[in-house]
Design a protein around this motif. Sequence first.
Motif, short mmCIF file in Angstrom:
data_model
loop_
_atom_site.label_atom_id
_atom_site.label_comp_id
_atom_site.label_asym_id
_atom_site.label_seq_id
_atom_site.Cartn_x
_atom_site.Cartn_y
_atom_site.Cartn_z
N ALA A 162 0.87 -1.17 0.00
CA ALA A 162 0.00 0.00 0.00
C ALA A 162 0.91 1.23 0.00
O ALA A 162 2.10 1.14 0.28
CB ALA A 162 -0.90 0.00 1.22
N GLU A 163 0.32 2.36 -0.32
CA GLU A 163 1.07 3.62 -0.21
C GLU A 163 0.21 4.66 0.45
O GLU A 163 -1.02 4.60 0.40
CB GLU A 163 1.57 4.09 -1.57
CG GLU A 163 0.51 4.49 -2.55
CD GLU A 163 1.10 4.90 -3.89
OE1 GLU A 163 0.59 5.88 -4.44
OE2 GLU A 163 2.04 4.27 -4.37
N THR A 164 0.86 5.58 1.12
CA THR A 164 0.13 6.66 1.77
C THR A 164 -0.26 7.71 0.75
O THR A 164 0.26 7.72 -0.38
CB THR A 164 0.98 7.35 2.85
OG1 THR A 164 2.08 8.03 2.23
CG2 THR A 164 1.50 6.36 3.89
N ALA A 165 -1.12 8.58 1.14
CA ALA A 165 -1.41 9.76 0.33
C ALA A 165 -0.16 10.63 0.33
O ALA A 165 0.73 10.48 1.17
CB ALA A 165 -2.61 10.52 0.93
N THR A 166 -0.08 11.54 -0.60
CA THR A 166 1.03 12.47 -0.65
C THR A 166 0.98 13.39 0.57
O THR A 166 -0.08 13.88 0.95
CB THR A 166 0.96 13.29 -1.95
OG1 THR A 166 1.00 12.39 -3.06
CG2 THR A 166 2.13 14.27 -2.05
N ILE A 167 2.14 13.60 1.18
CA ILE A 167 2.26 14.41 2.39
C ILE A 167 3.13 15.62 2.07
O ILE A 167 4.20 15.47 1.47
CB ILE A 167 2.91 13.59 3.52
CG1 ILE A 167 2.08 12.33 3.80
CG2 ILE A 167 3.10 14.43 4.77
CD1 ILE A 167 2.82 11.27 4.60
N GLU A 168 2.68 16.78 2.47
CA GLU A 168 3.48 17.99 2.25
C GLU A 168 4.58 18.06 3.31
O GLU A 168 4.32 17.89 4.50
CB GLU A 168 2.62 19.25 2.33
CG GLU A 168 3.42 20.50 2.01
CD GLU A 168 2.55 21.74 1.96
OE1 GLU A 168 3.06 22.77 1.50
OE2 GLU A 168 1.37 21.70 2.37
N VAL A 169 5.80 18.29 2.87
CA VAL A 169 6.94 18.41 3.76
C VAL A 169 7.15 19.89 4.05
O VAL A 169 7.31 20.69 3.12
CB VAL A 169 8.20 17.80 3.14
CG1 VAL A 169 9.38 17.94 4.08
CG2 VAL A 169 7.95 16.33 2.77
#
Length: 170
Positions: A162-169
């Motif tokens: 699975a992969e996470t949603a895109t996260i803002e750094v």
Amino acid sequence: YLLKTKDFVNWSTPLEIKSTDTLSPTVVYDTNINKWVMFGYKNGSSLTRRVADRLDGLWSDASTITPPFSVWHQEIRFCGGHYIGIFGDNRTQTGGALYLGISTDGITWQFSADIFKGAHLPAYKPSITHEFVDSTHIKFHIVWTSSDITGVTSEKWKLFSAETATIEVV
């Protein structure tokens, strides 16, 4: 044994790391403190954390980390000045949940609730890696296997991802 790579194609010569009190170790390089850090499952309820200047050098005495679940395996990465981990609980006592964790120092952690929703096969050994989407975004890929705890041959050792949603750094 520990092997290093920068491209997942070319690998170093294996280096034996001796640890008498941990299993399933994860070794990462912390650029904040310029040291190698080794985490390991200790006794079903805790992890250990040790640091060293060199992989073949002397490792520090262990610091103990006690998550709010019965830890079994962990995979930890050092990314963007933080430790990011995926943790599997002791599937023989709880049912094989997976938890995400984040820490700035490798000792004090914030853990998610079980990342599974609904019925699932008990998880065994998780792994996590990161992907830079662009200069300000990242996402994580998680891979794990089902365990042997159900006793049903067709459910043993299946591979999931699975992969996470895109996260803002920030």
